[in-house]
Structures are given as C-alpha cells and as structure tokens.
Motif scaffolding. Structure first.
Motif, PDB file in Angstrom:
ATOM      1  N   THR A  17       0.825  -1.206   0.000  1.00  0.00           N
ATOM      2  CA  THR A  17       0.000   0.000   0.000  1.00  0.00           C
ATOM      3  C   THR A  17       0.863   1.262   0.000  1.00  0.00           C
ATOM      4  O   THR A  17       0.390   2.338  -0.348  1.00  0.00           O
TER       5      THR A  17
ATOM      6  N   ARG B 206     -10.443  -7.661  -9.408  1.00  0.00           N
ATOM      7  CA  ARG B 206     -10.086  -7.948  -8.014  1.00  0.00           C
ATOM      8  C   ARG B 206      -8.885  -7.078  -7.624  1.00  0.00           C
ATOM      9  O   ARG B 206      -7.858  -7.080  -8.298  1.00  0.00           O
ATOM     10  N   ARG B 207      -9.075  -6.355  -6.530  1.00  0.00           N
ATOM     11  CA  ARG B 207      -8.012  -5.482  -6.020  1.00  0.00           C
ATOM     12  C   ARG B 207      -7.527  -6.115  -4.712  1.00  0.00           C
ATOM     13  O   ARG B 207      -8.300  -6.230  -3.753  1.00  0.00           O
ATOM     14  N   GLN B 208      -6.285  -6.555  -4.676  1.00  0.00           N
ATOM     15  CA  GLN B 208      -5.816  -7.335  -3.522  1.00  0.00           C
ATOM     16  C   GLN B 208      -5.940  -6.598  -2.192  1.00  0.00           C
ATOM     17  O   GLN B 208      -6.210  -7.218  -1.170  1.00  0.00           O
ATOM     18  N   SER B 209      -5.769  -5.289  -2.204  1.00  0.00           N
ATOM     19  CA  SER B 209      -5.814  -4.548  -0.936  1.00  0.00           C
ATOM     20  C   SER B 209      -7.201  -4.622  -0.289  1.00  0.00           C
ATOM     21  O   SER B 209      -7.359  -4.287   0.880  1.00  0.00           O
ATOM     22  N   GLU B 210      -8.202  -5.064  -1.045  1.00  0.00           N
ATOM     23  CA  GLU B 210      -9.549  -5.196  -0.469  1.00  0.00           C
ATOM     24  C   GLU B 210      -9.784  -6.586   0.105  1.00  0.00           C
ATOM     25  O   GLU B 210     -10.890  -6.896   0.553  1.00  0.00           O
ATOM     26  N   HIS B 211      -8.759  -7.438   0.066  1.00  0.00           N
ATOM     27  CA  HIS B 211      -8.964  -8.838   0.470  1.00  0.00           C
ATOM     28  C   HIS B 211      -7.963  -9.323   1.505  1.00  0.00           C
ATOM     29  O   HIS B 211      -7.648 -10.514   1.545  1.00  0.00           O
TER      30      HIS B 211
ATOM     31  N   ASP C 212      -8.387  -9.924   4.457  1.00  0.00           N
ATOM     32  CA  ASP C 212      -8.981 -10.958   5.327  1.00  0.00           C
ATOM     33  C   ASP C 212      -8.764 -12.361   4.774  1.00  0.00           C
ATOM     34  O   ASP C 212      -8.570 -13.315   5.536  1.00  0.00           O
TER      35      ASP C 212
END
Ligand code: GLU
Length: 293
Positions: free
Chosen positions: A47, A74-79, A81
């Motif tokens: 980030t 798909r944006r990895q920073s949103e995943h 979890d």
C-alpha cells in the motif's frame, strides 16, 4: 471441459511498459483462442508503493491496447482478510514463524558468516537466504519480543513444510524456463530458503496472495514473465500446504530494451502512455513486442 481462465496481474507502482503490454496481450490472445475468460487483478498489497493514478493508468493503457476484461476487477488490498485466514492456518500448523530480524541485521549476519570465504546460500533472484536465528528462537524469547511490541514478519519454515508437503512437487509448464525447462518441471522450493510469507506491515506477501487469488478466481492458466519462473517453486509448495489446485503455468519471454536488458518500471522504460503521447498507434504495439498482428 472447464472454461479456461487467464489473468493479467500488474502492480500499480509505476507506469506499464512494453513488457506488460506483451504479457497482457498474450493472456488476452490465449483467452480468445480458447474461448476462455480474461481477468485483470490489481496486485496492490504494497500500500506504500501502490498509487491510484498508476491503477487508473493501467485501465487506460489496457483499454488503449484494445483489451477488455471481466468485471469486477479484483483489487488485492480489499482482500487482506482472505490472506489473513490462510496465514492463521499456517501459524496454527507451525509452518511459519515470527521473524524479527531487520534487513540490516540480516545483512550483517550474512557478511559475518561469509568472512571466512564461504558464500552464504542465495535464492534464485540472488538474495541471501534468511539467517536461521529467528527460526531457532526459543518460545520464551519469541513471546517476550511479541509482548514488547517488536515488529515481526512471518517466514516459512521451509524444512518443516518440505517434510510434510514436499513429496513429489512439480508443475505443468507450457512456456519455458530460463534454461528451456518445459513439461513437468520439478519444483525446488528449498532454493528459496525460509521465504517471507507475511510482511511486518501486512498479513501477506506476493507469494501468499498470488496463490490464494489464482485459486479463488479459478485461474486455470497462469501466463506471466519468465522472471517469475523460479518463484513458481514456492507457489507449488504453498498450494500443497493450503490445499489449492495448481493452475497450468506458461512463462513467456521478456521484452528487452535495445541494450538487451529487461525493461523496468523504475527506469521509466518505454511507458505505454509515453508511446501513446508520441503518437504511436496502439496497433503498432503488437508488432513492437513481437506478436503477430
Ligand atoms: N504482480 C506481479 C508483477 O507485476 C505479477 C504476478 C504474477 O503474474 O504472478 O510483477
């Protein structure tokens, strides 16, 4: 037969260059030729280095090249979890350990170990293997450091992972490795030492998130640059450890500059937007990277 699923997975930390264009167009061509899907994934776990304007430029550059992709992206920073859950499973299984050493400490350790002229083992990218100190720490030392709030990453206990999951590990390669490797390629994860699985600031790393996302997105064919050929050894081991089905891999040639060097975002090499601004038609890019038009 399952429908083939391809992906292009850039990191938004700089402008795309001709090497990215080649990779994206090759994936797109292969998807079209097999009536497969072409996905775009933004690999922005870093980030600090990822920037929205680079992400916008990725969309713009790929659209300029005439590519279209499935939505949503798909944006990895949103995943985080998803990655955290996998990391927790590896922690529970004692397949990773907390690593407190700073880069400087690791460098000093390696320099000291090499003083008698014995080279410290290097990974396929040329970086020294992690020193064993963190792996060998006692539970009480680990607990004390954690309680003190010392920052730590998570490293794979390679020996433990190999003894449980290292059996016969290979992958199907339909492209080629740097030495022409193809077909059933034996994985050699030990060549990487105790790789980083999660960084100090985030609950993941490139290796962890790429295998999770390829599996979650049902990617059947990973088509990417030959510079990631050796990393596939780590990916195969992680897939076994996490119970994920491996895709087929196709490592492609790299687009080189006039001096024969690999293109790099950091050198500002042949950015696609610079080509566009210079009036080069998008149609010429295929020829410039050696794809038939
Ligand atoms: N995000 C990686 C890169 O930009 C590519 C990852 C992959 O294709 O596996 O180099």
């Amino acid at each position: 037969m399952t429908q083939p699923v391809f992906r292009f997975a850039p990191s938004p930390n700089g402008p795309l260059h001709l090497g990215h264009a080649y990779s994206a167009m090759l994936n797109h061509d292969m998807a079209r030729a097999t009536e497969g899907l072409f996905l775009l994934r933004i690999e922005d776990i870093d980030t600090g280095r990822s920037q929205p304007e680079f992400e916008r430029a990725i969309f713009h550059d790929l659209a300029w090249l005439g590519l279209d992709w499935e939505e949503p992206v798909r944006r990895q920073s949103e995943h985080f979890d998803d990655y955290r859950a996998a990391l927790d499973a590896l922690i529970d299984e004692e397949l990773v350990y907390p690593a407190f050493m700073s880069r400087g400490e690791a460098r000093a350790f390696v320099a000291e170990a090499e003083q008698d002229g014995t080279p410290w083992p290097r990974d396929p990218d040329g970086a020294p293997h992690a020193p064993p100190l963190d792996r060998e720490r006692s539970a009480s030392d680990r607990n004390r450091r954690m309680a003190d709030g010392d920052p730590y990453a998570w490293r794979l206990d390679m020996a433990a992972a190999l003894s449980r999951f290292g059996g016969k590990l290979d992958w199907e390669e339909t492209g080629a490795g740097p030495d022409g490797e193809a077909g059933a390629v034996p994985a050699d994860p030990a060549s990487w030492g105790d790789v980083m699985i999660a960084r100090k600031d985030i609950p993941t790393s490139y290796h962890l998130s790429v295998v999770i996302d390829d599996a979650l997105q049902g990617i059947t064919h990973v088509v990417r640059g030959r510079d990631l050929f050796h990393a596939t050894s780590v990916h195969r081991l992680l897939q076994e450890m996490l119970g994920l089905t491996p895709p087929i891999y196709h490592h492609h040639r790299l687009v080189l500059d006039d001096a024969g060097r690999k293109l790099a975002k950091s050198k500002g090499d042949r950015g696609l937007s610079a080509l566009r601004e210079a009036g080069i038609p998008a149609g010429d890019v295929r020829r410039m990277v050696g794809l038939e038009s």
